[in-house]
Scaffold this motif. Structure first.
Motif, PDB file in Angstrom:
ATOM      1  N   ASN A  14     -47.942 113.856  97.944  1.00 39.58           N
ATOM      2  CA  ASN A  14     -48.201 112.427  98.102  1.00 39.58           C
ATOM      3  C   ASN A  14     -49.244 112.156  99.179  1.00 39.58           C
ATOM      4  OD1 ASN A  14     -46.227 110.174  96.733  1.00 39.58           O
ATOM      5  ND2 ASN A  14     -45.315 112.198  96.702  1.00 39.58           N
ATOM      6  N   ALA A  37     -47.601 103.916  93.303  1.00 35.11           N
ATOM      7  CA  ALA A  37     -46.430 104.245  94.122  1.00 35.11           C
ATOM      8  C   ALA A  37     -45.304 103.242  93.911  1.00 35.11           C
ATOM      9  CB  ALA A  37     -46.824 104.288  95.599  1.00 35.11           C
ATOM     10  N   VAL A  62     -42.482 108.547  97.817  1.00 36.11           N
ATOM     11  CA  VAL A  62     -43.621 107.815  97.261  1.00 36.11           C
ATOM     12  C   VAL A  62     -43.599 106.363  97.727  1.00 36.11           C
ATOM     13  CG1 VAL A  62     -42.461 107.202  95.095  1.00 36.11           C
ATOM     14  CG2 VAL A  62     -44.944 107.379  95.154  1.00 36.11           C
ATOM     15  N   THR A  65     -44.955 106.131 101.264  1.00 34.75           N
ATOM     16  CA  THR A  65     -46.408 106.265 101.406  1.00 34.75           C
ATOM     17  C   THR A  65     -47.114 104.914 101.358  1.00 34.75           C
ATOM     18  OG1 THR A  65     -46.783 106.593  99.010  1.00 34.75           O
ATOM     19  CG2 THR A  65     -46.409 108.568 100.361  1.00 34.75           C
TER      20      THR A  65
END
Length: 235
Positions: A14, A37, A62, A65
């Motif tokens: 990621n 995401a 995810v 992020t």
């Protein structure tokens, strides 16, 4: 392979993905990543796994992020561009939910093999999305506000780690509490619910700490003019 190893691999994939998107597509790449995401996280979150002896949901990495993305945008471009990413993620979730709710209503052909699986995942999606949208909106806006609060007080590059972590760790606590109560309260037994809530926050906290070197890399790429912007930023 053990889940813990896969979790770390997924985290690195990621982070590298964000840098690649940013390096070759600039701000546009970060907005694209945010949309991806937001959608992936809300699909992965319906799967529970055991990590380090605790029950946790996938999607923490995810989703985490997206905070790195807004921090990169806040650092390199400012508050206005960071808020655009929040809107992109918000609209992506709404669009995906509407489209998939329509899709599962279609009567499948006798040759179809995916209807049951899609229904299992996406029939639960509206509650997940309501939880995610609410948590996402408040936590991300707090993150942007807090990031600039710390940046104004400690603007030097050596304090980049401080504004990144101090803003994100509080924001992710807000996100975890709001999301879990809306999405999972009454769905799981209390012991499982509290395990998911705290492990969700702890794992997001780990992601926030681990993404710090990648924020420095994104900052360095920007300062050295290595970012290929798809859309010119010249006036």
């Amino acid at each position: 392979m053990p889940n813990e190893f896969l979790w770390f691999v997924l985290m690195i994939v990621n982070f590298i993905g964000i840098l690649v998107f940013y390096r070759y597509m600039g701000k546009t790449g970060l907005y694209i990543w945010t949309a991806i995401a937001a959608i992936i996280a809300n699909i992965q979150v319906v799967k529970t796994v055991e990590l380090f002896g605790f029950v946790a949901t996938l999607g923490n990495i995810v989703y985490g992020t997206t905070f790195l993305v807004t921090d990169i945008l806040s650092e390199n471009y400012g508050k206005k561009d960071a808020r655009k990413a929040v809107v992109v993620g918000f609209m992506s979730l709404i669009t995906m939910t509407i489209m998939m709710q329509i899709a599962i209503v279609f009567k499948p052909d006798v040759s179809d093999f995916s209807q049951e699986a899609l229904t299992t995942i996406f029939s639960f999606m509206p509650r997940i999305v309501i939880a995610s949208l609410t948590a996402y909106w408040f936590s991300q806006l707090h993150d942007i506000w807090a990031y600039h609060l710390w940046k104004n007080r400690f603007p030097q590059k050596k304090f980049l780690w401080m504004r990144n972590n101090f803003s994100t760790m509080v924001s992710q606590f807000i996100d975890s509490v709001v999301f879990c109560f809306i999405a999972f309260w009454g769905v799981f037994e209390l012991s499982v619910f509290w395990s998911i809530l705290w492990t969700t926050y702890i794992f997001k906290w780990i992601v926030a700490a681990a993404d710090t070197p990648f924020l420095y890399l994104a900052k360095n790429m920007h300062d050295k003019g290595k970012i290929n912007e798809l859309v010119s930023t010249d006036k």
